[in-house]
Scaffold this motif. Sequence first.
Motif, PDB file in Angstrom:
ATOM      1  N   LYS A  34       0.811  -1.217   0.000  1.00 46.02           N
ATOM      2  CA  LYS A  34       0.000   0.000   0.000  1.00 46.02           C
ATOM      3  C   LYS A  34       0.842   1.264   0.000  1.00 46.02           C
ATOM      4  CE  LYS A  34      -3.890  -2.307   1.948  1.00 46.02           C
ATOM      5  NZ  LYS A  34      -4.492  -2.861   3.060  1.00 46.02           N
ATOM      6  N   GLU A  53       3.100   3.679  -1.389  1.00 49.45           N
ATOM      7  CA  GLU A  53       3.526   3.934  -2.766  1.00 49.45           C
ATOM      8  C   GLU A  53       5.040   4.110  -2.892  1.00 49.45           C
ATOM      9  OE1 GLU A  53       1.317   6.781  -5.052  1.00 49.45           O
ATOM     10  OE2 GLU A  53      -0.517   6.288  -3.979  1.00 49.45           O
ATOM     11  N   ARG A  60       6.580   0.659  -2.662  1.00 48.93           N
ATOM     12  CA  ARG A  60       6.266  -0.067  -3.887  1.00 48.93           C
ATOM     13  C   ARG A  60       7.131   0.441  -5.041  1.00 48.93           C
ATOM     14  NH1 ARG A  60       0.637   0.064  -4.331  1.00 48.93           N
ATOM     15  NH2 ARG A  60       0.816   2.205  -5.028  1.00 48.93           N
TER      16      ARG A  60
END
Length: 184
Positions: free
Chosen positions: A8, A10, A13
Amino acid sequence: MFIFATIKNEKKRGKLEELYIAQASSMYKVAYRILDDEYLAQDAVHEAFINISNNFEKIMQTDCNKMGALLIIIVRNVSINMYNRRKKSGFSYEELGEEISDSGPGIEEILMNKEMFSIVVEKIKELHPSYADILSLKYFYHYEDSEVCRILSITPENFRTRLHRARHSLITLLSREQEGKNRE
């Protein structure tokens, strides 16, 4: 990769995706050299990235110059574990049949080579990590000396010294193993 979709944060990620784009192909090559199977090598890379994701904060504290070496070591360990799990399940006759050719070595020689390889791998795991890494990169992954120097961020002189000490330590461990077997 599916794992990226589950993250979740960002920023995390994005960093993982950058690492994947930059390092996945070299990680795949290392895994393939160990596992000799393209699908298992892909699985090893994915499992390595799961481990990386689970330890993201620790890994991101690593010096950027050493990041590539760290990722190679992670995928190497994952691949070796996969290889050992596969080996524990036993040899398949198909696997042996593929390795045996009319002009090639006999079954006894193939089994002895696999056994010796396993012994060497186990003894390398007992070495100091800096010795284990240099031996693995040089002999299992077949990196050139200059590539090993770059991956480990060491000078060629340091490489030669460390390689010499690593070989000597490995020979000592293997000799002790042999002496122990001879006493039995």
